[in-house]
Scaffold this motif. Structure first.
Motif, PDB file in Angstrom:
ATOM      1  N   VAL A 165      41.258  35.882  34.664  1.00 43.73           N
ATOM      2  CA  VAL A 165      41.628  35.735  33.251  1.00 43.73           C
ATOM      3  C   VAL A 165      41.007  36.866  32.442  1.00 43.73           C
ATOM      4  CG1 VAL A 165      41.373  34.257  31.212  1.00 43.73           C
ATOM      5  CG2 VAL A 165      41.922  33.241  33.426  1.00 43.73           C
ATOM      6  N   GLN A 166      39.732  37.140  32.697  1.00 48.49           N
ATOM      7  CA  GLN A 166      39.041  38.206  31.968  1.00 48.49           C
ATOM      8  C   GLN A 166      39.650  39.578  32.263  1.00 48.49           C
ATOM      9  OE1 GLN A 166      36.661  37.818  29.611  1.00 48.49           O
ATOM     10  NE2 GLN A 166      36.935  35.615  29.856  1.00 48.49           N
ATOM     11  N   LEU A 167      40.027  39.809  33.513  1.00 45.98           N
ATOM     12  CA  LEU A 167      40.637  41.099  33.860  1.00 45.98           C
ATOM     13  C   LEU A 167      42.021  41.241  33.234  1.00 45.98           C
ATOM     14  CD1 LEU A 167      39.484  41.503  37.569  1.00 45.98           C
ATOM     15  CD2 LEU A 167      38.630  42.706  35.550  1.00 45.98           C
ATOM     16  N   ALA A 168      42.768  40.142  33.154  1.00 40.22           N
ATOM     17  CA  ALA A 168      44.062  40.183  32.448  1.00 40.22           C
ATOM     18  C   ALA A 168      43.840  40.510  30.980  1.00 40.22           C
ATOM     19  CB  ALA A 168      44.786  38.847  32.602  1.00 40.22           C
ATOM     20  N   TRP A 169      42.796  39.932  30.395  1.00 41.11           N
ATOM     21  CA  TRP A 169      42.466  40.203  28.993  1.00 41.11           C
ATOM     22  C   TRP A 169      42.084  41.676  28.811  1.00 41.11           C
ATOM     23  CZ3 TRP A 169      43.346  38.918  24.359  1.00 41.11           C
ATOM     24  CH2 TRP A 169      42.475  39.184  23.317  1.00 41.11           C
ATOM     25  N   ALA A 170      41.300  42.207  29.734  1.00 35.10           N
ATOM     26  CA  ALA A 170      40.926  43.621  29.656  1.00 35.10           C
ATOM     27  C   ALA A 170      42.168  44.512  29.743  1.00 35.10           C
ATOM     28  CB  ALA A 170      39.940  43.975  30.767  1.00 35.10           C
ATOM     29  N   GLY A 171      43.108  44.148  30.605  1.00 37.14           N
ATOM     30  CA  GLY A 171      44.358  44.914  30.702  1.00 37.14           C
ATOM     31  C   GLY A 171      45.159  44.865  29.412  1.00 37.14           C
ATOM     32  N   ALA A 172      45.204  43.707  28.779  1.00 35.88           N
ATOM     33  CA  ALA A 172      45.918  43.575  27.502  1.00 35.88           C
ATOM     34  C   ALA A 172      45.238  44.405  26.423  1.00 35.88           C
ATOM     35  CB  ALA A 172      45.989  42.105  27.084  1.00 35.88           C
ATOM     36  N   LEU A 173      43.913  44.410  26.422  1.00 36.01           N
ATOM     37  CA  LEU A 173      43.187  45.224  25.446  1.00 36.01           C
ATOM     38  C   LEU A 173      43.439  46.713  25.670  1.00 36.01           C
ATOM     39  CD1 LEU A 173      39.790  43.290  25.382  1.00 36.01           C
ATOM     40  CD2 LEU A 173      41.451  43.452  23.508  1.00 36.01           C
ATOM     41  N   ARG A 174      43.467  47.122  26.935  1.00 31.89           N
ATOM     42  CA  ARG A 174      43.748  48.532  27.245  1.00 31.89           C
ATOM     43  C   ARG A 174      45.135  48.935  26.786  1.00 31.89           C
ATOM     44  NH1 ARG A 174      42.634  50.093  33.178  1.00 31.89           N
ATOM     45  NH2 ARG A 174      43.329  52.077  32.353  1.00 31.89           N
ATOM     46  N   GLN A 175      46.119  48.038  26.984  1.00 35.50           N
ATOM     47  CA  GLN A 175      47.484  48.349  26.552  1.00 35.50           C
ATOM     48  C   GLN A 175      47.565  48.529  25.043  1.00 35.50           C
ATOM     49  OE1 GLN A 175      49.931  45.212  28.137  1.00 35.50           O
ATOM     50  NE2 GLN A 175      50.395  46.377  29.987  1.00 35.50           N
ATOM     51  N   ARG A 176      46.713  47.847  24.318  1.00 38.78           N
ATOM     52  CA  ARG A 176      46.695  47.966  22.861  1.00 38.78           C
ATOM     53  C   ARG A 176      45.820  49.119  22.388  1.00 38.78           C
ATOM     54  NH1 ARG A 176      48.075  42.504  20.222  1.00 38.78           N
ATOM     55  NH2 ARG A 176      47.490  43.643  18.351  1.00 38.78           N
ATOM     56  N   GLY A 177      45.225  49.865  23.329  1.00 39.74           N
ATOM     57  CA  GLY A 177      44.409  51.017  22.963  1.00 39.74           C
ATOM     58  C   GLY A 177      42.978  50.672  22.600  1.00 39.74           C
ATOM     59  N   GLN A 178      42.535  49.479  22.928  1.00 39.79           N
ATOM     60  CA  GLN A 178      41.174  49.046  22.612  1.00 39.79           C
ATOM     61  C   GLN A 178      40.285  49.234  23.840  1.00 39.79           C
ATOM     62  OE1 GLN A 178      42.027  45.042  21.368  1.00 39.79           O
ATOM     63  NE2 GLN A 178      42.442  45.670  19.253  1.00 39.79           N
ATOM     64  N   GLN A 179      40.027  50.508  24.147  1.00 38.73           N
ATOM     65  CA  GLN A 179      39.320  50.858  25.378  1.00 38.73           C
ATOM     66  C   GLN A 179      37.900  50.315  25.414  1.00 38.73           C
ATOM     67  OE1 GLN A 179      40.826  51.886  27.831  1.00 38.73           O
ATOM     68  NE2 GLN A 179      42.524  53.162  27.197  1.00 38.73           N
ATOM     69  N   SER A 180      37.159  50.420  24.315  1.00 43.75           N
ATOM     70  CA  SER A 180      35.760  49.980  24.344  1.00 43.75           C
ATOM     71  C   SER A 180      35.659  48.470  24.531  1.00 43.75           C
ATOM     72  CB  SER A 180      35.033  50.418  23.069  1.00 43.75           C
ATOM     73  OG  SER A 180      35.661  49.862  21.933  1.00 43.75           O
ATOM     74  N   GLU A 181      36.563  47.705  23.903  1.00 39.33           N
ATOM     75  CA  GLU A 181      36.562  46.251  24.096  1.00 39.33           C
ATOM     76  C   GLU A 181      36.913  45.900  25.545  1.00 39.33           C
ATOM     77  OE1 GLU A 181      38.069  47.806  21.640  1.00 39.33           O
ATOM     78  OE2 GLU A 181      37.566  46.856  19.732  1.00 39.33           O
ATOM     79  N   ALA A 182      37.902  46.627  26.099  1.00 39.73           N
ATOM     80  CA  ALA A 182      38.296  46.392  27.493  1.00 39.73           C
ATOM     81  C   ALA A 182      37.134  46.683  28.434  1.00 39.73           C
ATOM     82  CB  ALA A 182      39.504  47.252  27.851  1.00 39.73           C
ATOM     83  N   GLU A 183      36.413  47.760  28.175  1.00 44.60           N
ATOM     84  CA  GLU A 183      35.269  48.111  29.016  1.00 44.60           C
ATOM     85  C   GLU A 183      34.184  47.034  28.939  1.00 44.60           C
ATOM     86  OE1 GLU A 183      31.978  51.653  29.603  1.00 44.60           O
ATOM     87  OE2 GLU A 183      33.692  51.986  28.290  1.00 44.60           O
ATOM     88  N   ALA A 184      33.952  46.492  27.748  1.00 43.00           N
ATOM     89  CA  ALA A 184      32.945  45.441  27.591  1.00 43.00           C
ATOM     90  C   ALA A 184      33.336  44.192  28.384  1.00 43.00           C
ATOM     91  CB  ALA A 184      32.769  45.097  26.113  1.00 43.00           C
ATOM     92  N   VAL A 185      34.619  43.848  28.373  1.00 43.69           N
ATOM     93  CA  VAL A 185      35.093  42.681  29.128  1.00 43.69           C
ATOM     94  C   VAL A 185      34.916  42.920  30.626  1.00 43.69           C
ATOM     95  CG1 VAL A 185      37.142  41.337  29.738  1.00 43.69           C
ATOM     96  CG2 VAL A 185      36.688  41.893  27.351  1.00 43.69           C
ATOM     97  N   ILE A 186      35.269  44.101  31.076  1.00 49.45           N
ATOM     98  CA  ILE A 186      35.150  44.414  32.505  1.00 49.45           C
ATOM     99  C   ILE A 186      33.686  44.409  32.936  1.00 49.45           C
ATOM    100  CG2 ILE A 186      35.541  46.183  34.259  1.00 49.45           C
ATOM    101  CD1 ILE A 186      38.087  46.929  32.643  1.00 49.45           C
ATOM    102  N   ARG A 187      32.812  44.931  32.104  1.00 44.66           N
ATOM    103  CA  ARG A 187      31.380  44.906  32.429  1.00 44.66           C
ATOM    104  C   ARG A 187      30.872  43.459  32.515  1.00 44.66           C
ATOM    105  NH1 ARG A 187      29.549  49.808  32.915  1.00 44.66           N
ATOM    106  NH2 ARG A 187      30.402  51.509  31.683  1.00 44.66           N
ATOM    107  N   HIS A 188      31.385  42.599  31.639  1.00 43.20           N
ATOM    108  CA  HIS A 188      31.025  41.177  31.685  1.00 43.20           C
ATOM    109  C   HIS A 188      31.465  40.568  33.019  1.00 43.20           C
ATOM    110  CE1 HIS A 188      30.585  36.975  30.596  1.00 43.20           C
ATOM    111  NE2 HIS A 188      31.865  36.789  30.829  1.00 43.20           N
ATOM    112  N   VAL A 189      32.670  40.892  33.460  1.00 46.46           N
ATOM    113  CA  VAL A 189      33.165  40.380  34.741  1.00 46.46           C
ATOM    114  C   VAL A 189      32.322  40.926  35.887  1.00 46.46           C
ATOM    115  CG1 VAL A 189      35.129  40.318  36.323  1.00 46.46           C
ATOM    116  CG2 VAL A 189      35.498  40.042  33.879  1.00 46.46           C
TER     117      VAL A 189
END
Length: 167
Positions: A125-149
């Motif tokens: 679920v978290q990785l899907a969320w990170a992918g959605a954030l990346r698609q929206r151009g929110q790279q830093s938020e996506a990176e934070a989610v991936i680091r959490h995972v």
């Protein structure tokens, strides 16, 4: 060596339909052989069973029905996902399927955010969320989610691959 029940022209013999699982396996085998109508008919006797798993499978079977108009199939699929999620609120599969059934990009994003809030410690679920954030151009938020995972599952490859994908 050829096993009993195997026909080189047709493959493995179809399962019997004495149980719910038999109906599902028969429908899957027929769908895999390209027989969408046969798959629908094999599943029909248990289609009304009131379980989340049956609702999810019924939603997937709609794609195999050659006589179902695409728009009607989408509407029915969404309704079945909603019913499955209502029957089993803890089902991650039903929740994610319902996200995919949403019409617009904004609606999908909002629905996925709700699923992430419900299941904060599930890596897929978290990785899907990170992918959605990346698609929206929110790279830093996506990176934070991936680091959490990666902190949740330090020995898993998925978060590591996702972090490498950010580079």
């Amino acid at each position: 060596r050829v096993q009993p029940g195997y026909d080189p022209q047709r493959g493995v013999a179809l399962p019997t339909t004495e149980t719910h699982l038999g109906h599902i396996l028969r429908a899957l085998a027929l769908r895999g052989r390209g027989d969408g109508l046969g798959a629908r008919e094999a599943f029909r006797p248990i289609a009304d069973a009131n379980s989340a798993a049956t609702k999810l499978f019924a939603a997937e079977m709609l794609g195999a029905d050659p006589f179902m108009p695409q728009r009607r199939a989408q509407d029915l699929r969404r309704r079945l996902y909603e019913e499955a999620a209502a029957l089993d609120p803890q089902s991650v599969v039903a929740a994610l399927a319902l996200v995919q059934a949403q019409q617009g990009e904004q609606e999908q994003f909002a629905a996925l955010r709700a699923v992430v809030e419900r299941f904060p410690n599930l890596a897929p679920v978290q990785l899907a969320w990170a992918g959605a954030l990346r698609q929206r151009g929110q790279q830093s938020e996506a990176e934070a989610v991936i680091r959490h995972v990666a902190e949740l599952l330090p020995a898993e490859c998925g978060p590591v691959r996702a972090l490498r994908g950010l580079i």
